[in-house]
Every structure is written in structure tokens, then in C-alpha cells.
Design a protein around this motif. Sequence first.
Motif, short mmCIF file in Angstrom:
data_model
loop_
_atom_site.label_atom_id
_atom_site.label_comp_id
_atom_site.label_asym_id
_atom_site.label_seq_id
_atom_site.Cartn_x
_atom_site.Cartn_y
_atom_site.Cartn_z
N LEU A 246 0.82 -1.21 0.00
CA LEU A 246 0.00 0.00 0.00
C LEU A 246 0.86 1.26 0.00
CD1 LEU A 246 -2.96 -0.84 2.41
CD2 LEU A 246 -3.09 -0.28 -0.03
N GLU A 247 1.92 1.27 0.80
CA GLU A 247 2.78 2.45 0.84
C GLU A 247 3.38 2.74 -0.53
OE1 GLU A 247 5.47 1.41 3.92
OE2 GLU A 247 4.10 1.97 5.54
N ALA A 248 3.74 1.68 -1.25
CA ALA A 248 4.28 1.87 -2.59
C ALA A 248 3.20 2.37 -3.54
CB ALA A 248 4.87 0.57 -3.11
N LYS A 257 -7.88 3.58 -5.72
CA LYS A 257 -7.19 2.82 -6.76
C LYS A 257 -6.06 1.97 -6.17
CE LYS A 257 -8.17 5.86 -10.68
NZ LYS A 257 -7.60 6.70 -11.77
N ALA A 258 -5.37 2.52 -5.20
CA ALA A 258 -4.31 1.77 -4.55
C ALA A 258 -4.87 0.52 -3.88
CB ALA A 258 -3.59 2.65 -3.53
N TYR A 274 -8.90 -1.11 1.66
CA TYR A 274 -9.20 0.33 1.53
C TYR A 274 -9.15 1.01 2.90
CZ TYR A 274 -11.68 4.64 0.42
OH TYR A 274 -12.02 5.96 0.28
N ALA A 275 -9.67 0.33 3.91
CA ALA A 275 -9.63 0.91 5.26
C ALA A 275 -8.18 1.10 5.72
CB ALA A 275 -10.39 0.01 6.23
N ARG A 276 -7.34 0.12 5.43
CA ARG A 276 -5.94 0.24 5.81
C ARG A 276 -5.24 1.34 5.01
NH1 ARG A 276 -2.65 0.78 9.69
NH2 ARG A 276 -0.51 0.05 9.28
N ALA A 277 -5.62 1.48 3.74
CA ALA A 277 -5.04 2.54 2.90
C ALA A 277 -5.36 3.91 3.47
CB ALA A 277 -5.56 2.41 1.48
#
Length: 291
Positions: A246-248, A257-258, A274-277
Amino acid sequence: MIVQGNDAPGLAPGLYIVAGPIGNLGDLSPRAARILREADVIACEDTRVTAKLLRAAGSDRPMLAYHEHSRAEVGEGLLERMASRSVALVSDAGTPLVSDPGHELVRAARQRGIPVTTAPGPCAAIAALSISGLPSDRFLFAGFLPARAVARDKAIAALAALPFTLIFYESGPRLGATLAALATALGPREAAVARELTKLHEELVTGTLTDLASRYGSSPPRGEIVLLVGPPEAEVATADALDQALEAALRTMAPGKAAASVAAALGLPRGEVYARALDLKNTNPESGDPR
């Protein structure tokens, strides 16, 4: 953009990437043999090794050494040849450019509008994966690990959380130390050591990294070796691998989108990803604002 197809009868000018056998000469494809017979010149790592391949293909074409130490000197001459003649690139075994020099030559050829054609064939990494019994739906080829212990351990740490089967090339004398380092860093994961693939003494030994480190610690094997390491248990891999991915992705994508991209890659529920993003985005608002 350059669009090209397969080579037509008679070799047109350009660069031909030709995969050869990884051991058994019977694996040389008829198309690869034809290219080796018709190319104007054969660029190769070791002319002594390639001479045997050319004899098997029925070829008497001239050879030119192209390897790590000569590529800067020889590369420009090869590019000039490709403008009007055909150049075939082979490695000592298997598919060129897989842990071999050559990508600079391919890149330069394409930048100059020179057609680049592949004659695909054997690859030791894929051959070993196909018989290992380890998960093959997602895998990462990592080539040779660094020779120095500190650099090797850093490289292993960077791969530890990835939920893929890892594939390495290794030499017999270094195998025991590499297995011991992997076992220390990754624990008793499933692994496999494949050697002498397609040859008379082909061997595949499976077990945990710990078992294999013990087996080969005092008795290094001979021959060309492919080392495969299974992925970590899903619950171990998820948190670290998810955050890294996700960080990348968040550096170039909006959170939605990530999340979609990472969820598909890791096989995780999109809503959770998505929640973690969003959590990571709020924690590090400087990660960018892609539109």
C-alpha cells in the motif's frame, strides 16, 4: 511505438533473443536452431560453450563474445550490425537476460527502432518451479543473493514478508551458507533445491529450510542450482506485505485505486485493504496526492 511480429522466412535485420537448453540438447527448439543457422553473427557469453550449441544446431555462424566485461566495448558494434544484419543473442544456458547481461542491448536496440524478436525456450527458474510442488500462482525470481553476508541478510529481510514463492540461483559452494541464512531469517518454510535440471543426474530435494541447511551445510553439491522457498503462512505475511504494498501504491495512486490494485495482487478483501489505505494516508499525509 514499435509493433512487430515473429520473424518471417529468412532472417530480417534485427536482434534475436534465442533461448537454448539448460542441459539437455534435445530441448533446443527447431525455430531456435534455424535462427542460429541463419543469423549473421551469434553474440554469446562463452564461445567455447556456445560452440557446442552451434554444433547441435548444425550452425557454422561466427561468434562474438558479449558478456559482463565486454558489453560496453562490443555493444555499440552489435547495434550497428543490427541495422542491416541479423544478430542472435544466446546465453551459456537457458533464456538470455535471466541473471545474464543483455537488457541494455535490448533497450538500446528498441530505442533505435531495431526489431527485437524472441525465440523462447527453457529457463531453469521456471523448470524448477514446475516440479517443486511449491505454490506457482505467484512467484518472485530474485537471481543470485549478494555474496557478502551483511548485504545478503538485508536482501533476505526485504523479501521476507512477500507472499510469493521465492526463486534464487545459487552455486554449490555457497548453498549451505545461503540456506542457513534463509532459515535464520525466514524460519522453517518449505523449500526445494533443484540441481542439474534436464541432465542425467537431475535432482530435486525438498524439505524445510532448516532441514536443507543441515543437509547441505557440510556437503555442498555440484552443478547448477535453483533454490526455491515457499511463501510465509498467510497470517504472517498479510500485515507487513499489505503495508509495504500500500505504501508503494499510495505514492502514485489515490487510496481507492491503490486499494483495488493491492487487494487484487494479494488476494485480500478490497474493503479491508481500503480501510488500511486510509489509515496509512492519514498517518502519512505527505505521501502525495495523486489525481
